[in-house]
Design a protein around this motif. Structure first.
Motif, PDB file in Angstrom:
ATOM      1  N   ALA A  15       1.412  -5.011   1.601  1.00 35.46           N
ATOM      2  CA  ALA A  15       1.009  -5.341   0.324  1.00 35.46           C
ATOM      3  C   ALA A  15       2.062  -4.960  -0.896  1.00 35.46           C
ATOM      4  N   PRO A  16       2.643  -5.892  -1.515  1.00 36.56           N
ATOM      5  CA  PRO A  16       3.600  -5.604  -2.328  1.00 36.56           C
ATOM      6  C   PRO A  16       3.128  -4.695  -3.853  1.00 36.56           C
ATOM      7  N   TRP A  17       3.794  -3.904  -4.034  1.00 34.55           N
ATOM      8  CA  TRP A  17       3.631  -3.144  -5.465  1.00 34.55           C
ATOM      9  C   TRP A  17       4.621  -3.568  -6.286  1.00 34.55           C
ATOM     10  N   ILE A  18       4.138  -3.515  -7.577  1.00 34.87           N
ATOM     11  CA  ILE A  18       4.853  -3.651  -8.952  1.00 34.87           C
ATOM     12  C   ILE A  18       4.292  -2.476  -9.863  1.00 34.87           C
ATOM     13  N   VAL A  19       5.528  -1.644 -10.125  1.00 29.11           N
ATOM     14  CA  VAL A  19       5.257  -0.530 -11.008  1.00 29.11           C
ATOM     15  C   VAL A  19       5.887  -0.867 -12.162  1.00 29.11           C
ATOM     16  N   VAL A  20       5.128  -0.965 -13.334  1.00 29.15           N
ATOM     17  CA  VAL A  20       5.556  -1.144 -14.685  1.00 29.15           C
ATOM     18  C   VAL A  20       5.740  -0.098 -15.543  1.00 29.15           C
ATOM     19  N   ARG A  35       7.221   4.785  -2.210  1.00 24.34           N
ATOM     20  CA  ARG A  35       8.410   4.272  -1.218  1.00 24.34           C
ATOM     21  C   ARG A  35       8.402   5.502  -0.200  1.00 24.34           C
ATOM     22  N   GLU A  36       8.130   6.579  -0.470  1.00 25.91           N
ATOM     23  CA  GLU A  36       7.981   7.505   0.674  1.00 25.91           C
ATOM     24  C   GLU A  36       6.821   7.307   1.683  1.00 25.91           C
ATOM     25  N   ALA A  37       5.879   6.599   1.123  1.00 28.07           N
ATOM     26  CA  ALA A  37       4.881   6.104   2.022  1.00 28.07           C
ATOM     27  C   ALA A  37       5.187   4.873   2.443  1.00 28.07           C
ATOM     28  N   GLY A  38       6.043   4.045   2.519  1.00 28.00           N
ATOM     29  CA  GLY A  38       6.599   3.081   2.981  1.00 28.00           C
ATOM     30  C   GLY A  38       6.074   1.670   2.293  1.00 28.00           C
ATOM     31  N   ARG A  39       5.687   1.813   1.171  1.00 28.23           N
ATOM     32  CA  ARG A  39       5.395   0.841   0.246  1.00 28.23           C
ATOM     33  C   ARG A  39       6.579  -0.228   0.076  1.00 28.23           C
ATOM     34  N   ASP A  40       6.326  -1.313  -0.030  1.00 28.27           N
ATOM     35  CA  ASP A  40       7.292  -2.331  -0.801  1.00 28.27           C
ATOM     36  C   ASP A  40       7.437  -2.380  -2.253  1.00 28.27           C
ATOM     37  N   VAL A  41       7.877  -1.671  -2.829  1.00 28.50           N
ATOM     38  CA  VAL A  41       7.739  -1.487  -4.376  1.00 28.50           C
ATOM     39  C   VAL A  41       9.073  -1.987  -5.228  1.00 28.50           C
ATOM     40  N   ALA A  58       2.478 -12.880 -16.221  1.00 19.89           N
ATOM     41  CA  ALA A  58       1.729 -13.835 -15.299  1.00 19.89           C
ATOM     42  C   ALA A  58       2.777 -14.191 -14.391  1.00 19.89           C
ATOM     43  N   GLU A  59       4.386 -14.375 -14.790  1.00 24.74           N
ATOM     44  CA  GLU A  59       5.328 -14.746 -13.854  1.00 24.74           C
ATOM     45  C   GLU A  59       5.623 -13.807 -12.772  1.00 24.74           C
ATOM     46  N   VAL A  60       5.946 -12.460 -13.633  1.00 22.66           N
ATOM     47  CA  VAL A  60       6.289 -11.463 -12.870  1.00 22.66           C
ATOM     48  C   VAL A  60       5.481 -10.943 -11.731  1.00 22.66           C
ATOM     49  N   LEU A  61       4.120 -10.924 -12.064  1.00 24.65           N
ATOM     50  CA  LEU A  61       3.221 -10.456 -11.288  1.00 24.65           C
ATOM     51  C   LEU A  61       2.759 -11.075  -9.853  1.00 24.65           C
ATOM     52  N   THR A  62       3.230 -12.537  -9.970  1.00 23.85           N
ATOM     53  CA  THR A  62       2.919 -13.638  -8.870  1.00 23.85           C
ATOM     54  C   THR A  62       3.297 -12.901  -7.511  1.00 23.85           C
ATOM     55  N   GLY A  63       2.489 -12.980  -6.664  1.00 25.81           N
ATOM     56  CA  GLY A  63       2.705 -12.375  -5.197  1.00 25.81           C
ATOM     57  C   GLY A  63       2.420 -10.845  -5.139  1.00 25.81           C
ATOM     58  N   ALA A  64       2.039 -10.389  -6.067  1.00 26.10           N
ATOM     59  CA  ALA A  64       1.890  -8.635  -5.955  1.00 26.10           C
ATOM     60  C   ALA A  64       0.306  -8.359  -5.560  1.00 26.10           C
ATOM     61  N   GLY A  65       0.564  -7.164  -4.542  1.00 27.19           N
ATOM     62  CA  GLY A  65      -0.850  -6.821  -4.412  1.00 27.19           C
ATOM     63  C   GLY A  65      -1.536  -5.530  -4.940  1.00 27.19           C
ATOM     64  N   VAL A  66      -0.461  -4.780  -5.477  1.00 30.99           N
ATOM     65  CA  VAL A  66      -1.018  -3.793  -6.105  1.00 30.99           C
ATOM     66  C   VAL A  66      -0.066  -3.655  -7.487  1.00 30.99           C
ATOM     67  N   LEU A 205      -3.357   8.546  -6.829  1.00 30.77           N
ATOM     68  CA  LEU A 205      -3.287   7.264  -6.731  1.00 30.77           C
ATOM     69  C   LEU A 205      -3.069   6.746  -5.552  1.00 30.77           C
ATOM     70  N   LEU A 206      -2.280   7.160  -4.597  1.00 31.62           N
ATOM     71  CA  LEU A 206      -2.201   6.459  -3.165  1.00 31.62           C
ATOM     72  C   LEU A 206      -3.359   6.693  -2.446  1.00 31.62           C
ATOM     73  N   ARG A 207      -3.828   7.790  -2.488  1.00 27.90           N
ATOM     74  CA  ARG A 207      -5.094   8.313  -1.735  1.00 27.90           C
ATOM     75  C   ARG A 207      -6.224   7.637  -1.975  1.00 27.90           C
ATOM     76  N   LEU A 208      -6.289   7.115  -3.435  1.00 25.92           N
ATOM     77  CA  LEU A 208      -7.390   6.410  -3.865  1.00 25.92           C
ATOM     78  C   LEU A 208      -7.401   4.947  -3.162  1.00 25.92           C
ATOM     79  N   LEU A 209      -6.083   4.399  -3.285  1.00 23.93           N
ATOM     80  CA  LEU A 209      -5.640   2.981  -2.578  1.00 23.93           C
ATOM     81  C   LEU A 209      -6.175   3.040  -1.121  1.00 23.93           C
ATOM     82  N   ASP A 210      -5.553   3.971  -0.801  1.00 24.65           N
ATOM     83  CA  ASP A 210      -5.801   3.892   0.834  1.00 24.65           C
ATOM     84  C   ASP A 210      -7.067   4.187   1.350  1.00 24.65           C
ATOM     85  N   ALA A 211      -7.752   4.703   0.472  1.00 24.61           N
ATOM     86  CA  ALA A 211      -9.315   5.146   0.856  1.00 24.61           C
ATOM     87  C   ALA A 211      -9.898   3.811   0.603  1.00 24.61           C
TER      88      ALA A 211
END
Length: 300
Positions: A15-20, A35-41, A58-66, A205-211
């Motif tokens: 699930a690709p991440w975008i951090v703004v 990134r330490e958790a192996g996410r594609d950020v 709208a353009e930048v977030l196309t394809g994002a999962g998180v 944040l990661l724990r909430l998403l993973d759960a």
């Protein structure tokens, strides 16, 4: 989520991440933890994405999962005179990202603040307590919360407070520098909250998403509570200085344009109901964080 679109499980690296707002103190730690958790950020700074531009979002977030929105107007006092500017980022920007994330089938995480409350409670604020901001900053962040949750019930709002981290300016580093330079510092002892390490917020944040925690509001603050005076003494002690060099004073001695909440302690009931352990006691977390947070002080 868009009809017919299958989003990769949010606990998986697919699930690709975008951090703004990735250049800020919290943004830096969110990017590092993901990134330490192996996410594609993909980490975006302000010049790479203006959150007030709906089409760009709208353009930048196309394809994002998180999507994690760490972009914010955080200059609390400046917001009193420039509320429209703060609203553009904290409310309109959050709404733009939330709509774009929903269109992309992505889950949005929106950090928020204790300033959405009046600060006049005597027991920890539950997540469902009515918001009653007393400052322009608080009003704009409350509006951002509403926009994010209105866009999708799957979204997460993480209220945090009294943040410090290794990146950027922070309270403990500043107090240690003042004591090093002047030999003493006066710190208010009538405002109570929860000193919170940005790395701990990123981990939560990661724990909430993973759960796959239900959407809604959660409080991302350390357990326990302290005054700024308590925190300042802990900081200077960690730097090898005398805690007695920090003297207590009152908020009346430091009048600021924006009112500060006298009581900013947040409860963690929603985390426990979701089966997520809250962040540990603030003193223990500060002891863990101090070497990295105070590194610049020791280097000067």
């Amino acid at each position: 989520m868009s009809p017919g679109r299958a989003r990769p499980p949010i606990s998986e690296p697919s699930a690709p991440w975008i951090v703004v707002g990735a250049a800020g103190t919290l943004g830096q730690d969110v990017v590092a933890a993901a990134r330490e958790a192996g996410r594609d950020v993909t980490a975006l700074i302000r010049k790479e994405l203006d959150v007030t531009d709906h089409e760009a979002c709208a353009e930048v977030l196309t394809g994002a999962g998180v999507v994690v929105n760490c972009a914010a107007f955080t200059r609390v006092d400046d917001a009193e005179e420039h509320e429209a500017d703060a609203f553009a980022v904290n409310a309109v920007g959050a709404a733009n990202l939330a709509r774009a994330a929903a269109a992309a089938g992505a889950r949005l995480v929106q950090p928020s603040t204790d300033y959405v409350f009046a600060g006049d409670a005597g027991t920890p604020y539950p997540e469902g307590a009515p918001v009653a901001p007393r400052s322009a900053y608080g009003r704009t962040k409350a509006a951002g919360e509403w926009a994010v949750l209105a866009a999708s019930p799957d979204n997460l709002v993480l209220r945090t407070a009294w943040l410090y981290g290794a990146g950027g300016v922070n309270f403990p580093r500043t107090i240690v520098r003042v004591v090093q330079e002047r030999g003493t510092a006066a710190v208010v002892d009538d405002q109570r909250g929860q000193p919170t390490w940005t790395r701990d917020v990123a981990d939560l944040l990661l724990r909430l998403l993973d759960a796959r925690a239900p959407g809604g509001v959660y409080h991302a603050t350390s357990s326990g509570d302290a005054t700024w005076f308590d925190f300042a003494r802990a900081a200077v002690a960690s730097a090898g200085l005398e805690p007695e060099s920090v003297r207590p004073t009152t908020s009346a001695a430091f009048v600021r344009p924006a009112p500060r909440p006298a009581y900013s302690v947040l409860g963690h009931g929603a985390l426990r109901r979701a089966g997520i352990e809250p962040i540990g006691d603030w003193r223990a977390r500060w002891a863990e964080a101090a070497p990295s947070v105070l590194a610049l002080n020791s280097a000067t």
